[in-house]
Design a protein around this motif. Structure first.
Motif, PDB file in Angstrom:
ATOM      1  N   LYS A  47      -2.469  11.147  -3.399  1.00 16.71           N
ATOM      2  CA  LYS A  47      -2.928  12.485  -3.802  1.00 16.71           C
ATOM      3  C   LYS A  47      -2.103  13.007  -4.977  1.00 16.71           C
ATOM      4  O   LYS A  47      -2.648  13.614  -5.899  1.00 16.71           O
ATOM      5  N   MET A  82       0.854  -1.181   0.000  1.00 15.12           N
ATOM      6  CA  MET A  82       0.000   0.000   0.000  1.00 15.12           C
ATOM      7  C   MET A  82       0.899   1.244   0.000  1.00 15.12           C
ATOM      8  O   MET A  82       1.916   1.281   0.666  1.00 15.12           O
ATOM      9  N   TYR A  94     -10.828  11.887  -1.936  1.00 12.46           N
ATOM     10  CA  TYR A  94      -9.930  12.653  -2.806  1.00 12.46           C
ATOM     11  C   TYR A  94     -10.051  12.174  -4.250  1.00 12.46           C
ATOM     12  O   TYR A  94     -10.014  12.980  -5.187  1.00 12.46           O
ATOM     13  N   LEU A 144      -5.074   1.043  -1.561  1.00 17.65           N
ATOM     14  CA  LEU A 144      -5.310   2.174  -0.662  1.00 17.65           C
ATOM     15  C   LEU A 144      -6.723   2.709  -0.835  1.00 17.65           C
ATOM     16  O   LEU A 144      -7.390   3.051   0.147  1.00 17.65           O
ATOM     17  N   LEU A 163      -0.791   8.005   1.656  1.00 18.79           N
ATOM     18  CA  LEU A 163      -1.892   8.842   1.188  1.00 18.79           C
ATOM     19  C   LEU A 163      -1.372  10.045   0.393  1.00 18.79           C
ATOM     20  O   LEU A 163      -1.978  10.440  -0.613  1.00 18.79           O
ATOM     21  N   GLY A 172      -9.160   0.648   1.094  1.00 17.79           N
ATOM     22  CA  GLY A 172      -9.080   0.678   2.552  1.00 17.79           C
ATOM     23  C   GLY A 172      -9.166   2.044   3.192  1.00 17.79           C
ATOM     24  O   GLY A 172      -9.242   2.135   4.421  1.00 17.79           O
ATOM     25  N   SER A 173      -9.178   3.143   2.423  1.00  9.37           N
ATOM     26  CA  SER A 173      -9.145   4.477   3.027  1.00  9.37           C
ATOM     27  C   SER A 173     -10.291   5.336   2.508  1.00  9.37           C
ATOM     28  O   SER A 173     -10.416   5.566   1.298  1.00  9.37           O
ATOM     29  N   ALA A 174     -11.096   5.819   3.435  1.00  8.58           N
ATOM     30  CA  ALA A 174     -12.213   6.704   3.065  1.00  8.58           C
ATOM     31  C   ALA A 174     -11.687   8.058   2.580  1.00  8.58           C
ATOM     32  O   ALA A 174     -12.262   8.663   1.663  1.00  8.58           O
ATOM     33  N   GLU A 175     -10.599   8.504   3.181  1.00  6.53           N
ATOM     34  CA  GLU A 175     -10.032   9.791   2.771  1.00  6.53           C
ATOM     35  C   GLU A 175      -9.496   9.711   1.339  1.00  6.53           C
ATOM     36  O   GLU A 175      -9.670  10.641   0.546  1.00  6.53           O
ATOM     37  N   ALA A 176      -8.876   8.595   0.987  1.00  6.51           N
ATOM     38  CA  ALA A 176      -8.373   8.410  -0.373  1.00  6.51           C
ATOM     39  C   ALA A 176      -9.527   8.361  -1.373  1.00  6.51           C
ATOM     40  O   ALA A 176      -9.442   8.920  -2.472  1.00  6.51           O
ATOM     41  N   ARG A 177     -10.630   7.700  -0.991  1.00  9.96           N
ATOM     42  CA  ARG A 177     -11.806   7.634  -1.880  1.00  9.96           C
ATOM     43  C   ARG A 177     -12.423   9.016  -2.074  1.00  9.96           C
ATOM     44  O   ARG A 177     -12.838   9.377  -3.175  1.00  9.96           O
TER      45      ARG A 177
END
Length: 147
Positions: free
Chosen positions: A8, A1, A42, A32, A4, A35-40
């Motif tokens: 970006k 992985m 963005y 990533l 973040l 598994g990551s809400a912040e990545a989704r």
């Protein structure tokens, strides 16, 4: 992985479409995203930006009327400098006078002013060399204490 921040950077550089991402990082970036809400979030912003950019026109239409342009060029008067330059290419007095009277007048005026300033001794109120030596002596003693 991947981190973040790298995700970006990928989204900013290549957009939200995973097929445009570098092959070496594509699998890790998808992992990533899963598994990551912040990545989704963005990635969703990048997808919106991709959609806006895809709808924008790539090239503005330029319409030039060749006949109108040719007529404008034909109506433009010839510059006077070109006529003077053709005379200046010759030799003799014509080439000398083509240099221009304003330039000669400015040169003569600068010479006269320089002569008057030198002749009038305008710098008589300035400090003499001895005064400057007296002013600089303490500075040199401070800079070179062995002197």
């Amino acid at each position: 992985m991947i981190p973040l921040d790298r995700m970006k950077t990928l989204l900013d550089a290549y957009g939200a479409d995973p097929t445009r991402w570098p092959e070496g990082e594509r699998a890790a970036a998808r992992e990533l995203l899963a598994g990551s809400a912040e990545a989704r979030a963005y990635a969703q912003e990048a997808k919106v930006l991709d959609t806006v950019l895809a709808q924008a026109a790539l090239h503005a239409e330029v319409r030039v009327d060749a006949a109108a342009l040719a007529s404008r060029i034909a109506r433009t008067p010839q510059r006077r400098d070109a006529a003077v330059g053709s005379r200046a290419r010759g030799s003799g007095a014509g080439a000398w006078f083509a240099f221009g009277w304003p330039n000669l007048a400015a040169l003569a005026a600068a010479g006269v002013v320089g002569f008057l300033v030198g002749w009038s001794n305008l710098d008589s109120g300035a400090a003499t060399n001895r005064d400057l030596i007296d002013l600089m002596a303490p500075v040199t003693v401070i800079e070179e204490p062995l002197w």
